[in-house]
Structures are given as C-alpha cells and as structure tokens.
Design an enzyme around this catalytic site. Structure first.
Site, PDB file in Angstrom:
ATOM      1  N   ASP A 186       3.956  -6.054   3.376  1.00 43.54           N
ATOM      2  CA  ASP A 186       3.692  -4.956   4.305  1.00 43.54           C
ATOM      3  C   ASP A 186       4.680  -5.062   5.455  1.00 43.54           C
ATOM      4  O   ASP A 186       5.231  -6.129   5.715  1.00 43.54           O
ATOM      5  CB  ASP A 186       2.241  -5.022   4.809  1.00 43.54           C
ATOM      6  CG  ASP A 186       1.713  -3.651   5.218  1.00 43.54           C
ATOM      7  OD1 ASP A 186       2.539  -2.736   5.459  1.00 43.54           O
ATOM      8  OD2 ASP A 186       0.482  -3.492   5.313  1.00 43.54           O
TER       9      ASP A 186
ATOM     10  N   HIS B  25       4.155   2.917  13.060  1.00 43.28           N
ATOM     11  CA  HIS B  25       3.163   4.001  13.222  1.00 43.28           C
ATOM     12  C   HIS B  25       3.681   5.109  14.133  1.00 43.28           C
ATOM     13  O   HIS B  25       2.899   5.873  14.707  1.00 43.28           O
ATOM     14  CB  HIS B  25       1.798   3.470  13.700  1.00 43.28           C
ATOM     15  CG  HIS B  25       0.988   2.837  12.609  1.00 43.28           C
ATOM     16  ND1 HIS B  25      -0.366   2.607  12.705  1.00 43.28           N
ATOM     17  CD2 HIS B  25       1.350   2.401  11.390  1.00 43.28           C
ATOM     18  CE1 HIS B  25      -0.805   2.042  11.588  1.00 43.28           C
ATOM     19  NE2 HIS B  25       0.221   1.908  10.783  1.00 43.28           N
TER      20      HIS B  25
ATOM     21  N   GLU C 246      -5.329   1.310   2.484  1.00 44.28           N
ATOM     22  CA  GLU C 246      -5.075   0.256   3.468  1.00 44.28           C
ATOM     23  C   GLU C 246      -5.176   0.772   4.893  1.00 44.28           C
ATOM     24  O   GLU C 246      -5.713   0.091   5.772  1.00 44.28           O
ATOM     25  CB  GLU C 246      -3.690  -0.362   3.227  1.00 44.28           C
ATOM     26  CG  GLU C 246      -3.461  -1.685   3.958  1.00 44.28           C
ATOM     27  CD  GLU C 246      -2.968  -1.533   5.390  1.00 44.28           C
ATOM     28  OE1 GLU C 246      -2.960  -2.534   6.130  1.00 44.28           O
ATOM     29  OE2 GLU C 246      -2.592  -0.416   5.806  1.00 44.28           O
ATOM     30  N   GLU C 247      -4.631   1.960   5.129  1.00 47.47           N
ATOM     31  CA  GLU C 247      -4.575   2.458   6.516  1.00 47.47           C
ATOM     32  C   GLU C 247      -5.962   2.708   7.103  1.00 47.47           C
ATOM     33  O   GLU C 247      -6.106   2.832   8.314  1.00 47.47           O
ATOM     34  CB  GLU C 247      -3.722   3.731   6.609  1.00 47.47           C
ATOM     35  CG  GLU C 247      -2.221   3.514   6.384  1.00 47.47           C
ATOM     36  CD  GLU C 247      -1.532   2.697   7.487  1.00 47.47           C
ATOM     37  OE1 GLU C 247      -2.202   2.266   8.444  1.00 47.47           O
ATOM     38  OE2 GLU C 247      -0.307   2.481   7.361  1.00 47.47           O
TER      39      GLU C 247
ATOM     40  N   HIS D 235       0.820  -1.217   0.000  1.00 43.63           N
ATOM     41  CA  HIS D 235       0.000   0.000   0.000  1.00 43.63           C
ATOM     42  C   HIS D 235       0.850   1.261   0.000  1.00 43.63           C
ATOM     43  O   HIS D 235       1.878   1.340   0.671  1.00 43.63           O
ATOM     44  CB  HIS D 235      -1.022  -0.002   1.137  1.00 43.63           C
ATOM     45  CG  HIS D 235      -0.482   0.070   2.532  1.00 43.63           C
ATOM     46  ND1 HIS D 235      -0.303   1.256   3.207  1.00 43.63           N
ATOM     47  CD2 HIS D 235      -0.110  -0.893   3.406  1.00 43.63           C
ATOM     48  CE1 HIS D 235       0.146   1.018   4.418  1.00 43.63           C
ATOM     49  NE2 HIS D 235       0.274  -0.273   4.569  1.00 43.63           N
TER      50      HIS D 235
ATOM     51  N   ASP E  10       5.995   2.135   6.667  1.00 38.10           N
ATOM     52  CA  ASP E  10       4.733   1.394   6.503  1.00 38.10           C
ATOM     53  C   ASP E  10       3.886   2.187   5.513  1.00 38.10           C
ATOM     54  O   ASP E  10       3.330   3.207   5.878  1.00 38.10           O
ATOM     55  CB  ASP E  10       4.037   1.263   7.862  1.00 38.10           C
ATOM     56  CG  ASP E  10       2.653   0.660   7.766  1.00 38.10           C
ATOM     57  OD1 ASP E  10       2.306   0.136   6.708  1.00 38.10           O
ATOM     58  OD2 ASP E  10       1.920   0.734   8.771  1.00 38.10           O
TER      59      ASP E  10
HETATM   60 ZN   LIG Z   1       0.920  -1.143   6.429  1.00 38.34          ZN
END
Ligand SMILES: [Zn+2]
Length: 340
Positions: free
Chosen positions: A235, A315, A214-215, A63, A180
């Site tokens: 991922d 994150h 995706e998030e 993603h 990410d």
């Molecule tokens: Zn991810």
C-alpha cells in the site's frame, strides 16, 4: 515490469470507489483467467484472490477500491449534495470534475464546488470552511430544480467518481488521484506476469489478494485464504514532515496507528532491500491503518508486513515516481523468491 506505468494508467481509468468495484475486478480477472498455472477465486464480497497454488501460504495484498462519493441529497436548486466514501480532505477535491452514474448505468458530468461559489458574488468564498453541507455538485445539465434532476434518473445512492487527472511526466513522475492504492495493484499485476514467465524457481505457495473495501476499513477482514501464514501488504507509503518516505523509494513500515508490524517480516524485508541494493527507507506512519491491521483485527493469525512506494499529498492530488514502483516491485519479488 517495463509496462508498469501503462498497467497503472489502465486501472486508474476504471472508476472503482469502495462499493463499486465490479468493473475493475473483472478487468483483473480477464487479464489472467485463461492461464492454467493460476487459481482465481472471487469472494462473496467481490474481492479477488489469484494464486499459484490452491492453498497459498504467502499472500501479497493490495486494494483496488479508491476514495469516492455518493449522491446524498438532490437539492431544490438542482445541485447534488454528497456523502464521502472513505476519508479525505474536501479542500483537495474542491473544483474537481466528476462523473455521476445513475442506476441505469447512464453517466453525467459535473463539478464539485462550494455552494454559491462565485468570487464576484459571495464575499465569504475564500474563508468559508469546506464542509459537506456547504458543498455540492453542479451538474452539466440544464437543471434548476429537484424534479429536473430526478427526470435524468439521478437518485440518492448513485455513485460519484472523481476525475483522476492522470499525467506521466518525462521526468518519471506519475501524477494522479488514487495512486493509493492502484500504484500497488499495478505492481501486483506486473508481479504475477513476471512469475508466470520467470525461469527462476520460486515457492508456488504464493497468492495475490485484490482487496475491494480497504478505504472503508474492512478490505482484508475476509477473503485471505485460511492456508495463509504471512501477509505482505502493498500500500502507498506516506510522505510528509517527520516521515522518511520518498517518491522514488520503497518504504518498509515498522509501525502505523494500529501498532507494530511483524518483527520477523520487517527484519527480512530490510535485509533483502540491503542485499539487493533496493532504495528503501524504514518509517512510522502517524495516521494510517492498512489491510494488514484489518486482517489481524478480523482474527487472522498471520505475520504481517507493509511496504509501498512513497506517495506525495496522499488522499489529495497524489504523485509518485516510476522508480518508487520499481523498487516496490523489486522488494516484493525478492521477498517472494526468498520465501521458503
Ligand atoms: Zn491505501
């Protein structure tokens, strides 16, 4: 693969929070649009499929959308309250420099802070719980009222981009927000380039899906071609207490919060990693869902696997290692080459 860090830096520098991914998708599109060996298909929701045949059976997915924010409210003192795009701890974004994009594409700078953030003034600065309604963006403009901000053309719903603070150390670490999943998007771009030039035969029934929601949970709910039988999701892998992931390894995820990944796919991934001397771990991710689960929950009938480089402080202030990208690249490539 030798340019993988440069490729990664390029895509990291294109802001792409969920909901505003037009620029990064057109960047990837342009990289390959002149190539006659490839089929490019942009979906209605803005995601991109690049394949080596019209109806690929094996699809790799990563993603390109990231965490971000939106202006939720313009406060009477001229600061901006935000709403989050994707889930992340506010503590690790506090103090980050941001760019606000208004609807005319004009960009403004600012900083995401606790309200009343001066240590010399607010006695609760160190203990106050970091919550959305206690934090706001201090704009780098001479504004002190809601009206002042509105005059700049800033409105509710405008996108907020966090700085990524990219750094590539001489010890091989890549420090940046949003590894990410741009780390894996970079791996996918390099894989396509590799397949375009390799002399080794591979099954042309392979495609690459650049997912863009995706998030927020519905990235691969659409856009995977109906011809697909297998989905290998690339991922970021988790690192932390009780987990096996490492920044210089590729993780093969056996199970995450949504349940186990496909037994045949994970078994094959392990066997390939061993026979190709790829540095890998197998792991279970405690708080994690992927585009693989999104596709399955949407009703796709697929064998799904999940691999990726270990990303520290995910994150948050993320970091991975060049070797983690390389091992992910090698495992993906051996998977593609062994696909019948
Ligand atoms: Zn991810």
């Amino acid at each position: 693969m030798k340019n993988i860090v440069t490729t990664l830096e390029q895509i990291l520098n294109i802001h792409s929070p969920s909901g505003y991914t037009i620029n990064i998708i057109s960047h990837i599109e342009k990289l390959f649009s002149n190539n006659k060996d490839l089929y490019l298909k942009k979906n209605n929701k803005g995601s991109l499929l690049i394949s080596f045949s019209e109806s690929p059976k094996l699809v790799l997915s990563g993603h390109i959308d990231t965490l971000g924010a939106m202006v939720k409210e313009i406060k009477s003192n001229g600061t901006l309250e935000i709403t989050q795009l994707g889930g992340y701890p506010l503590t690790s974004f506090e103090g980050e420099y941001v760019t606000i994009r208004n609807s005319k594409d004009k960009l403004y700078r600012g900083t995401f802070l606790l309200n009343n953030p001066a240590d010399h003034v607010n006695k609760n600065v160190r203990t106050e719980k970091r919550e959305l309604d206690k934090m706001s963006i201090r704009l780098d403009e001479l504004v002190s009222s809601k009206k002042d901000v509105e005059k700049l053309g800033i409105n509710v719903g405008d996108f907020v981009f966090y700085d990524n603070r990219f750094e590539y150390t001489d010890t091989g670490f890549i420090k940046s927000r949003f590894l990410d999943d741009k780390a894996c998007a970079a791996v996918m771009i390099e894989l396509i380039k590799e397949l375009l030039t390799t002399k080794i035969k591979f099954n042309k029934n392979v495609g690459f899906y650049f997912s863009n929601y995706e998030e927020v949970g519905h990235g691969a709910c659409a856009g995977i071609p109906d011809s697909a039988e297998e989905l290998l999701v690339l991922d970021m892998a988790v690192i932390g207490d009780g987990c096996n992931g490492k920044e210089d390894h590729v993780s093969i995820c056996i199970k995450d919060s949504s349940g186990p990944y496909d037994f045949l796919v994970t078994s094959k991934l392990k066997a390939l990693a061993q026979s190709n001397k790829i540095k890998y771990v197998t792991d279970i991710y405690p708080h994690y869902g992927s585009d693989g689960s999104a596709a399955l929950f949407a009703g796709y009938d697929l064998r799904v696997g999940l691999i990726g480089p270990g990303v520290s402080a995910s994150h948050g202030v993320e970091r991975t290692h060049r070797k983690g990208l390389e091992e992910t690249f090698k495992l993906s490539l051996s998977y593609i080459k062994s696909y019948k």
